[in-house]
Design a protein around this motif. Structure first.
Motif, PDB file in Angstrom:
ATOM      1  N   GLN A 136       0.824  -1.215   0.000  1.00 24.61           N
ATOM      2  CA  GLN A 136       0.000   0.000   0.000  1.00 24.61           C
ATOM      3  C   GLN A 136       0.861   1.269   0.000  1.00 24.61           C
ATOM      4  O   GLN A 136       0.336   2.371  -0.141  1.00 24.61           O
ATOM      5  N   GLY A 137       2.149   1.078   0.144  1.00 21.63           N
ATOM      6  CA  GLY A 137       3.068   2.216   0.117  1.00 21.63           C
ATOM      7  C   GLY A 137       3.268   2.835   1.492  1.00 21.63           C
ATOM      8  O   GLY A 137       2.331   2.944   2.281  1.00 21.63           O
ATOM      9  N   ILE A 138       4.495   3.224   1.791  1.00 18.12           N
ATOM     10  CA  ILE A 138       4.830   3.871   3.052  1.00 18.12           C
ATOM     11  C   ILE A 138       5.598   5.146   2.735  1.00 18.12           C
ATOM     12  O   ILE A 138       6.535   5.140   1.926  1.00 18.12           O
ATOM     13  N   ALA A 139       5.219   6.232   3.359  1.00 16.36           N
ATOM     14  CA  ALA A 139       5.917   7.506   3.156  1.00 16.36           C
ATOM     15  C   ALA A 139       7.374   7.366   3.602  1.00 16.36           C
ATOM     16  O   ALA A 139       7.667   6.769   4.642  1.00 16.36           O
ATOM     17  N   ALA A 140       8.286   7.914   2.827  1.00 18.53           N
ATOM     18  CA  ALA A 140       9.715   7.753   3.102  1.00 18.53           C
ATOM     19  C   ALA A 140      10.094   8.224   4.504  1.00 18.53           C
ATOM     20  O   ALA A 140      10.865   7.570   5.203  1.00 18.53           O
ATOM     21  N   PHE A 141       9.545   9.362   4.947  1.00 19.89           N
ATOM     22  CA  PHE A 141       9.938   9.886   6.252  1.00 19.89           C
ATOM     23  C   PHE A 141       9.575   8.929   7.379  1.00 19.89           C
ATOM     24  O   PHE A 141      10.275   8.845   8.396  1.00 19.89           O
ATOM     25  N   LYS A 142       8.470   8.175   7.175  1.00 24.39           N
ATOM     26  CA  LYS A 142       8.061   7.216   8.202  1.00 24.39           C
ATOM     27  C   LYS A 142       9.065   6.067   8.313  1.00 24.39           C
ATOM     28  O   LYS A 142       9.321   5.563   9.407  1.00 24.39           O
TER      29      LYS A 142
END
Length: 427
Positions: A358-364
Motif C-alpha cells: 500500500q506504500g509507506i511515506a519515506a519519512f516514516k
C-alpha cells in the motif's frame, strides 16, 4: 615503567594523594585498587571507559582490581555532579542493572582465579543497623567540613537543595573503602574528579579507625578537541550494551573521531603501546583515516570481542569501501591488514512485502528504523537532501516507497554520510 607512570603518560590522572607513599605501595608488590560503578542504568556507556580502562591497566601490570557495583548506594543516590535529586529506583531494577554491568565489565577484566574481584556494596550496606552505624562511623564525620566539598556545595546552593538521604552518601562510600580494606587489603580508590571529596573522606575514615594509610586518585573529565564532552552524540549516550548501541554503531562512533583526538583517544581507550601511539601524533590525510580504523577496531574489540569487531570492520568496508592498513602502522594492533570482503552487519530490521504494497511515506521509514528520532527530524533530513534509499536520493518527505523500490531483497536507508539501516524484505 610502573602503572602510575603509564596512567600518567596516557592522560588518566588528574589528582592523587600521598604521592610518594602511593608510588612505594605500587612498587612493593601486588596492589589492590577499586572503582565504584553506579547502577543507575542497565548498561555502562562510553563515559565509564576511563575508570574501566584504569582497572584494566592495573591488572595488566600485575595488580588486583576490584570493580565495585553500588547496589547499596544506588538505593539512595550520589549527589555528586547533580543539581537535583536522583529518581529513586526499585530494588528489582537496581539488581537488574547490577547484573548487566557485571557482564559488561567481564569484557575488560579477567575475573578468573581471583585476578580481579566483582563486588556489590549491597552485600554489606543493606545489613547495617542505623544506631550502631552512627555510633561507629558517623561520629568521625564533621558536618562543617562535609558541606565544604564541591559535591555538597553545589546542591546546597541549588533551588532544590540537598536531601538528607543523599547527605548520607559520603558516609556510605567511605564505609565501602573501609570494608574493602578490611576484607581485601584494598588501599587505593580511584574515581572521577567529582568523587574527590568522597575519596578523601574514605581515606580519613580508614586512618581514624584502622590507623592505616590508604590512597586516592581521580581522573579528569575527558573532552574532545572541540571542547564538547566525550561520549555524547546527537542520538544520546553510546552504550556498551550491544542491544542499546550495536557493535557497528559503536565502531562508527570511534571512526568519527576528529583528527586531533585520534592519538589522545588511543592512549585512553585502547591497550596499544604508547611508543606506537606517539607516532600517530604526526600523521595526517589518508594515514590518519587508517589510524581511525585501528582505533575503532581496538575499542570495539575490547567492548564486544574480536568477532564483533571483525563484523563491524567488514560492514564499514562494504559501505564506504575497503581500506588496506599497512603493517608498519601500529603493528601491535590485531586489526586485519588486508581489505575484508565478508558480509556486512549494519543495523537491520525486517518487513513483509505486504506491508509495502500500500506504500509507506519515506519519512516514516526513517523514523521507524531509528535513523531519525521523530517524523519531524526525518522530514528535515529529507528536505536538506541527506536521505537516500538504495542509493537513490529521497526528494520529498511524502515520497511513497513500494515493492518497486526493493533491490536484492532489501531497502538500504542512508541518513547523512555515515548512518545506515537495512530493511530485509520477506515474502
Amino acid at each position: 615503567m610502573n602503572v602510575l607512570e603509564e596512567l600518567e603518560k596516557r592522560g588518566f590522572i588528574e589528582n592523587k594523594t600521598h604521592d610518594k607513599e602511593l608510588t612505594d605501595y605500587i612498587e612493593t608488590g601486588k596492589a589492590t585498587c577499586y572503582v565504584g560503578f553506579d547502577p543507575t542504568a542497565s548498561s555502562l556507556h562510553v563515559g565509564h571507559l576511563i575508570p574501566i580502562m584504569s582497572l584494566a591497566h592495573m591488572q595488566r601490570h600485575g595488580h588486583r582490581p576490584i570493580a565495585l557495583v553500588g547496589g547499596g548506594t544506588a538505593r539512595i543516590g550520589d549527589p555528586s555532579g547533580r543539581t537535583e535529586l536522583r529518581q529513586m529506583m526499585t530494588y528489582e531494577t537496581i539488581e537488574q542493572n547490577v547484573a548487566g554491568i557485571k557482564k559488561q565489565l567481564s569484557h575488560f577484566l579477567d575475573f578468573s582465579d581471583g585476578h580481579a574481584i566483582l563486588a556489590n556494596n549491597a552485600d554489606w550496606l543493606a545489613k547495617l543497623e542505623y544506631i550502631p552505624f552512627l555510633r561507629e562511623i558517623g561520629r568521625h564525620f564533621s558536618v562543617n567540613r562535609m558541606i565544604k566539598f564541591e559535591s555538597y556545595k553545589q546542591r546546597l546552593n541549588s533551588d532544590e537543595g540537598l536531601n538528607f538521604i543523599e547527605f548520607n552518601y559520603m558516609l556510605l562510600q567511605s564505609y565501602d573503602f573501609l570494608n574493602l580494606f578490611d576484607t581485601h587489603q584494598c588501599r587505593l580508590q580511584m574515581g572521577g574528579s567529582d568523587q574527590w571529596g568522597n575519596i578523601v573522606a574514605g581515606i580519613e575514615l580508614t586512618r581514624k579507625m584502622r590507623q592505616e594509610t590508604v590512597f586516592g586518585m581521580t581522573f579528569p573529565l575527558i573532552t574532545k578537541s572541540d571542547g564538547t564532552k566525550m561520549g555524547k552524540t546527537a542520538k544520546g549516550a553510546v552504550w556498551l550494551d550491544p542491544a542499546k548501541t550495536s557493535p557497528y554503531e559503536y565502531f562508527q562512533f570511534w571512526i568519527n573521531t576528529q583528527d586531533a583526538d585520534v592519538a589522545k583517544f588511543m592512549k585512553l581507550f585502547t591497550l596499544l603501546p604508547l611508543q606506537e601511539i606517539q607516532e600517530v601524533e604526526s600523521i595526517k590525510d589518508a594515514a590518519i583515516n587508517q589510524a581511525k580504523t585501528i582505533l575503532a577496531y581496538e575499542a570495539t574489540k575490547l567492548a564486544h570481542g574480536r568477532e564483533e569487531a571483525d563484523k563491524a570492520l567488514a560492514a564499514a568496508a562494504s559501505m564506504f569501501g575497503a581500506r588496506e592498513i599497512p603493517a608498519t602502522l601500529l603493528p601491535s594492533s590485531t586489526v586485519p591488514r588486508k581489505a575484508m570482503r565478508t558480509e556486512a552487519s549494519v543495523p537491520s530490521s525486517s518487513m513483509s512485502v505486504k506491508e509495502l504494497e500500500q506504500g509507506i511515506a519515506a519519512f516514516k521509514l526513517f523514523q521507524m528504523t531509528g535513523l531519525c528520532a521523530s517524523g519531524g527530524e526525518a522530514k528535515r533530513l529529507i528536505k536538506q537532501g541527506g536521505a537516500s534509499i538504495n542509493g537513490n536520493k529521497v526528494t520529498s518527505f511524502d515520497q511513497i516507497v513500494t515493492p518497486k523500490d526493493i533491490q536484492e531483497g532489501s531497502l538500504l536507508l542512508k541518513a547523512g554520510k555515515k548512518r545506515f539501516h537495512k530493511i530485509e524484505i520477506n515474502d
